[in-house]
Design an enzyme around this catalytic site. Structure first.
Site, PDB file in Angstrom:
ATOM      1  N   GLY A   1       2.257  -1.036   9.943  1.00  0.00           N
ATOM      2  CA  GLY A   1       1.597  -2.026  10.779  1.00  0.00           C
ATOM      3  C   GLY A   1       2.528  -2.744  11.750  1.00  0.00           C
ATOM      4  N   ASN A   2       3.781  -3.006  11.304  1.00  0.00           N
ATOM      5  CA  ASN A   2       4.686  -3.767  12.170  1.00  0.00           C
ATOM      6  C   ASN A   2       5.142  -2.967  13.394  1.00  0.00           C
ATOM      7  OD1 ASN A   2       6.320  -2.045  10.631  1.00  0.00           O
ATOM      8  ND2 ASN A   2       8.069  -3.432  10.772  1.00  0.00           N
ATOM      9  N   LYS A  48     -11.861  -0.413  -0.403  1.00  0.00           N
ATOM     10  CA  LYS A  48     -11.091  -0.827   0.768  1.00  0.00           C
ATOM     11  C   LYS A  48     -11.972  -1.634   1.723  1.00  0.00           C
ATOM     12  CE  LYS A  48      -7.517   0.070   3.692  1.00  0.00           C
ATOM     13  NZ  LYS A  48      -6.330  -0.706   3.510  1.00  0.00           N
ATOM     14  N   LYS A 107      -2.541   6.080   5.080  1.00  0.00           N
ATOM     15  CA  LYS A 107      -1.669   6.775   6.020  1.00  0.00           C
ATOM     16  C   LYS A 107      -0.383   7.301   5.361  1.00  0.00           C
ATOM     17  CE  LYS A 107       1.915   3.770   7.359  1.00  0.00           C
ATOM     18  NZ  LYS A 107       1.848   2.891   6.242  1.00  0.00           N
ATOM     19  N   LYS A 142       3.536   4.182  -0.733  1.00  0.00           N
ATOM     20  CA  LYS A 142       4.744   4.694  -0.072  1.00  0.00           C
ATOM     21  C   LYS A 142       5.644   5.416  -1.073  1.00  0.00           C
ATOM     22  CE  LYS A 142       4.722   0.814   3.086  1.00  0.00           C
ATOM     23  NZ  LYS A 142       3.646   1.358   3.907  1.00  0.00           N
TER      24      LYS A 142
HETATM   25  P1  ADP Z   1       2.770  -0.882   6.213  1.00  0.00           P
HETATM   26  O1  ADP Z   1       1.910  -1.452   7.283  1.00  0.00           O
HETATM   27  O2  ADP Z   1       4.120  -0.479   6.714  1.00  0.00           O
HETATM   28  O3  ADP Z   1       2.093   0.188   5.391  1.00  0.00           O
HETATM   29  P2  ADP Z   1       2.478  -2.645   3.893  1.00  0.00           P
HETATM   30  O4  ADP Z   1       2.324  -4.106   4.064  1.00  0.00           O
HETATM   31  O5  ADP Z   1       1.309  -1.828   3.490  1.00  0.00           O
HETATM   32  O6  ADP Z   1       3.126  -2.121   5.246  1.00  0.00           O
HETATM   33  O7  ADP Z   1       3.642  -2.363   2.827  1.00  0.00           O
HETATM   34  C1  ADP Z   1       4.949  -2.883   2.979  1.00  0.00           C
HETATM   35  C2  ADP Z   1       5.106  -4.191   2.196  1.00  0.00           C
HETATM   36  O8  ADP Z   1       5.130  -3.934   0.792  1.00  0.00           O
HETATM   37  C3  ADP Z   1       6.414  -4.908   2.424  1.00  0.00           C
HETATM   38  O9  ADP Z   1       6.406  -5.656   3.592  1.00  0.00           O
HETATM   39  C4  ADP Z   1       6.543  -5.789   1.150  1.00  0.00           C
HETATM   40  O10 ADP Z   1       6.079  -7.084   1.419  1.00  0.00           O
HETATM   41  C5  ADP Z   1       5.588  -5.135   0.171  1.00  0.00           C
HETATM   42  N1  ADP Z   1       6.150  -4.770  -1.133  1.00  0.00           N
HETATM   43  C6  ADP Z   1       5.431  -4.772  -2.287  1.00  0.00           C
HETATM   44  N2  ADP Z   1       6.167  -4.391  -3.329  1.00  0.00           N
HETATM   45  C7  ADP Z   1       7.417  -4.123  -2.849  1.00  0.00           C
HETATM   46  C8  ADP Z   1       8.627  -3.685  -3.464  1.00  0.00           C
HETATM   47  N3  ADP Z   1       8.692  -3.410  -4.761  1.00  0.00           N
HETATM   48  N4  ADP Z   1       9.720  -3.502  -2.671  1.00  0.00           N
HETATM   49  C9  ADP Z   1       9.646  -3.774  -1.347  1.00  0.00           C
HETATM   50  N5  ADP Z   1       8.525  -4.183  -0.715  1.00  0.00           N
HETATM   51  C10 ADP Z   1       7.413  -4.373  -1.448  1.00  0.00           C
HETATM   52 MG    MG Z   2       0.317  -0.092   4.214  1.00  0.00          MG
END
Ligand code: ADP
Ligand code: MG
Length: 313
Positions: free
Chosen positions: A11-12, A128, A213, A275
């Site tokens: 998202g960022n 979702k 995604k 992820k």
């Molecule tokens: P994206 O849009 O890149 O998919 P998400 O918000 O879905 O981003 O996922 C990334 C976020 O997951 C990070 O910004 C962090 O706040 C969160 N997060 C949750 N658990 C963890 C973890 N164990 N280690 C690092 N980040 C984590």
């Molecule tokens: Mg995400």
């Protein structure tokens, strides 16, 4: 030696609205151009949460304005629109960044359909939330007339929920491979792909669902025979005990360690968990494959092994 890399943008990398996206894509294009400049072949996948939400909301307003004339827009069509719009911004931003660096390389977006299994258990349990908040009356009407699933969302109103089934295969994979082979930078599987399932004959029907995604990028990376899957997000590394005093950032993670940490609940469902799961699946899918989770701005350093969390056997 240049690698074949699938990049999954979070998202960022795209921002939350139109002006934000224009600014964010400039930075994103720099990060991607850094890898192309180093001789890597890059295939780009991306999320679409805020974008598909915006489109869905706009289409719902259109229906509200004249329900006879504008029947509700299927979610699969909203995903397709988001792929087009995001692809346009990426093509525009990357073209400029590459030309500024003296690199003459085509950038092309493939509107991508991704096959899902209609018997995926996710369809029995839609979780979702998507689109705008509704009143109870509006929600009841959609449930009655269109069979939507809705939830009451923490006192903020009613929202539609859809299934998030697992991606099975990428319909346009041959075209994507041909374009990569021809030296193009390809944008594919945007928003996890347009979810479709096979019906009779050769027909593919759009599903009222959204695909994660990170999982779609994992399938894409396997099907284009990538060396590396890079998941670019808002954190530089994956942590255990994330946000707690004992928080520990990880440089490397084997699939077995990852499974252990998953079972201990270190990764939040819906954000870091998919992820890590996608990274593990890709790393185990063939010898020599590895995954990397890092910050967008650190993509180049990450590929060089200087930062991020590397997942490999
Ligand atoms: P994206 O849009 O890149 O998919 P998400 O918000 O879905 O981003 O996922 C990334 C976020 O997951 C990070 O910004 C962090 O706040 C969160 N997060 C949750 N658990 C963890 C973890 N164990 N280690 C690092 N980040 C984590
Ligand atoms: Mg995400």
């Amino acid at each position: 030696m240049g690698k074949r890399i699938v990049i999954a943008l979070g998202g960022n990398a795209l921002g939350n609205n139109l002006p934000e996206q224009m600014i964010a894509v400039k930075q994103t294009s720099k990060a991607i151009a850094d890898l192309i400049e180093e001789g890597h072949e890059v295939i780009i996948a991306h999320g679409n949460g805020p974008q598909v939400g915006m489109i869905q909301k706009a289409m719902a307003e259109l229906t509200r304005s004249d329900p006879e004339k504008y029947i509700p827009c299927p979610l699969s069509v909203c995903v397709a629109m988001s792929q087009g719009y995001i692809g346009y911004d990426l093509q525009n931003g990357l073209r400029e960044e590459l030309l500024d660096r003296g690199i003459n390389k085509g950038v092309a977006t493939v509107l991508t359909q991704v096959e899902v299994d209609p018997l995926d258990p996710a369809f029995q349990n839609p979780t979702k939330p998507i689109g705008a908040f509704m009143t109870k009356e509006e929600a009841d009407k959609l449930v009655a007339e269109r069979g939507y699933n809705v939830i009451e969302d923490a006192g903020r109103g009613y929202r539609r929920v859809v299934a998030s089934p697992k991606p099975q295969s990428i319909i346009e994979i041959e075209s994507i491979r041909d374009m990569v082979q021809a030296g193009l930078v390809v944008v594919a599987c945007g928003g996890g792909g347009i979810p479709v399932y096979k019906t009779e004959g050769h027909h593919l029907k759009g599903a009222a669902a959204v695909i994660d995604k990170d999982f779609a990028s994992c399938v894409l990376a396997q099907q284009v025979n990538a060396d590396t899957l890079i998941i670019l997000t808002a954190v530089e590394k994956v942590a255990i005990n994330f946000g707690k005093p004992e928080e520990q950032w990880l440089d490397e993670l084997t699939p077995d360690q990852a499974r252990k940490y998953i079972s201990e609940g270190h990764f939040a469902p819906g954000s870091m968990l998919p992820k890590v799961q996608a990274a593990v699946e890709f790393a185990e899918s063939a010898p020599g494959r590895s995954a990397l989770i890092t910050l967008l701005e650190k993509a180049k350093d990450g590929v060089a092994g200087r930062t991020g969390t590397a997942i490999h056997q």
